[in-house]
Scaffold this active site. Sequence first.
Site, PDB file in Angstrom:
ATOM      1  N   LYS A 143       0.872  -1.177   0.000  1.00 61.92           N
ATOM      2  CA  LYS A 143       0.000   0.000   0.000  1.00 61.92           C
ATOM      3  C   LYS A 143       0.911   1.229   0.000  1.00 61.92           C
ATOM      4  O   LYS A 143       1.612   1.483   0.980  1.00 61.92           O
ATOM      5  CB  LYS A 143      -0.915  -0.023   1.229  1.00 61.92           C
ATOM      6  CG  LYS A 143      -1.967   1.083   1.263  1.00 61.92           C
ATOM      7  CD  LYS A 143      -1.464   2.307   1.976  1.00 61.92           C
ATOM      8  CE  LYS A 143      -2.520   3.403   2.043  1.00 61.92           C
ATOM      9  NZ  LYS A 143      -1.938   4.720   2.411  1.00 61.92           N
ATOM     10  N   CYS A 169      13.555  11.489   6.501  1.00 66.55           N
ATOM     11  CA  CYS A 169      13.783  11.261   7.921  1.00 66.55           C
ATOM     12  C   CYS A 169      15.256  11.376   8.292  1.00 66.55           C
ATOM     13  O   CYS A 169      15.581  11.490   9.469  1.00 66.55           O
ATOM     14  CB  CYS A 169      13.229   9.901   8.340  1.00 66.55           C
ATOM     15  SG  CYS A 169      13.937   8.516   7.438  1.00 66.55           S
ATOM     16  N   GLU A 223       9.271  17.133  14.200  1.00 69.48           N
ATOM     17  CA  GLU A 223       9.787  16.989  12.845  1.00 69.48           C
ATOM     18  C   GLU A 223       9.241  18.105  11.951  1.00 69.48           C
ATOM     19  O   GLU A 223       8.030  18.313  11.873  1.00 69.48           O
ATOM     20  CB  GLU A 223       9.381  15.621  12.292  1.00 69.48           C
ATOM     21  CG  GLU A 223       9.971  15.301  10.944  1.00 69.48           C
ATOM     22  CD  GLU A 223       9.696  13.853  10.542  1.00 69.48           C
ATOM     23  OE1 GLU A 223      10.651  13.111  10.298  1.00 69.48           O
ATOM     24  OE2 GLU A 223       8.505  13.477  10.488  1.00 69.48           O
TER      25      GLU A 223
END
Length: 492
Positions: free
Chosen positions: A183, A290, A393
């Site tokens: 997915k 990231c 973040e």
Amino acid sequence: MPLEVSRRSWGRLRQFINGRWVDGHPIGYAQLYDPGVGDVIGEVPLGGKEDVDEAVEAAYEAFKTWSRMPVPDRLQYLFRLKWVMEEFKEDFARVNTLNHGKPINDSRGDLRRSIENVEASIAVLLSLSKGEYQREIARDIDEIMMREPLGVFSIITPYNFPIMIPFWFIPYAVALGNTVVVKVSPVTPIPMTYVMEKIAEVFPPGVVNLVHLDNSVVDYLVSHPLIEGTAFVGTSTIALKLYETSARTGKRYLGGGSAANYAVVMPDANLDKTVETLIHSKYGNAGQRCLAIQNIVIVGNDDFYNKFKNAFIERARRLRVGYGLEESTEMGPMTTEQYRRNVIAKVDKAINDGAKVVLDGRNYKVPDYPRGFYLGPTILEGVTPDMDIVREEIFGPVANLIRAKNLDEVIDWINKGKYHHSAAIFTQSGAWARQFVNNVVVGNVGINIGVAAPVGWFPFGGRKISGLGSHHPQIDVVDFFTDRKIAITRWF
């Protein structure tokens, strides 16, 4: 001039289930963009529970024969997969940039890493998948440990690396005898759709399935009775939610989460090389990764701080921001207009919290592409480790400049932070580097390296809520996608 791509209009995407492209059972549709120009280039179906059932059941049936295929035969499929990835890697890279926006050279690097993982999966099948045997554990008794595939796994991946992150998992899962339901993000589904078009006939039907799902049915996929486990990469918020779902339903789980990474610039660092390295670490992929360095901590006196700050600002000003399909571009747009607005809102809040903007990219424009989702390089100073702009973040092209008294203070900030993904130090001192490596609580450490990205045959680390579960992406998934069976034998 922009590079040519295989096609710019993708129409309405379809599901790939059991070796066929099907319309499925969508709950709705979402528009897809070329973020560099702001144009709609396609539409993705947001599938429902019926699509999950069909894909999982197809993978379950395929597992019955795929898992029993002799190793030399299964190996040939992986060789064919590598050939296709090599043959079309430039096409894949261009389509990757078309839908995501990142510079073409970044996309080429993504494809190189994807192929590395196919190569590593071949090594896994020939070596690490083997079991163990020991004679005479007792009189006339021998013991065997066998690694066995488990069944169907779901793989759920984010928008920022549309091809590379699925390939952290797919090659290993199928090499080890499992089947998968993949997915991908509804924001950037075109690149993996294009990959599936090219590899559709590499594997038998049902071994690799690609679905586009509405967010409301992701829990249903993860908890499906025929799913053995889930490999996920995305935000820590969603990673934790799916971890709970997996635990509650007795499933295996591997979750890569968020980051707010630090780089420490020590007073003996090579200034020019450190600045250049950190520019690409921060602004590559428009900060949407990231491994991006978010917080740059300078240890040293005022003179050293000002030299670094001025050099960093000047180099950021000279970044070539533009359309990712132009070879000269160093930083592309944000992938969606909403993501651009999210980052601007974080900068606005930081200013209200006391930060000072020393380079402002909030109103950045690329004249040739006025409708693109561009955000220029942005630099803040006067920030402190307790601010949201440091702890949370950002996922955009915003760098925080922070002052510190010494290395111990920085290590303490990192270890008390919310996320424990990656960190870097820039120094010529082996003692400082050793202290840093041994004491920071993160999964990936760089020494004079701005993007500490492990190659495919090493685990991709992350600790605490940056890396949930007992395993990590890439080669570490050997233990995730198999289980050990023990046979103890004696013959009368």
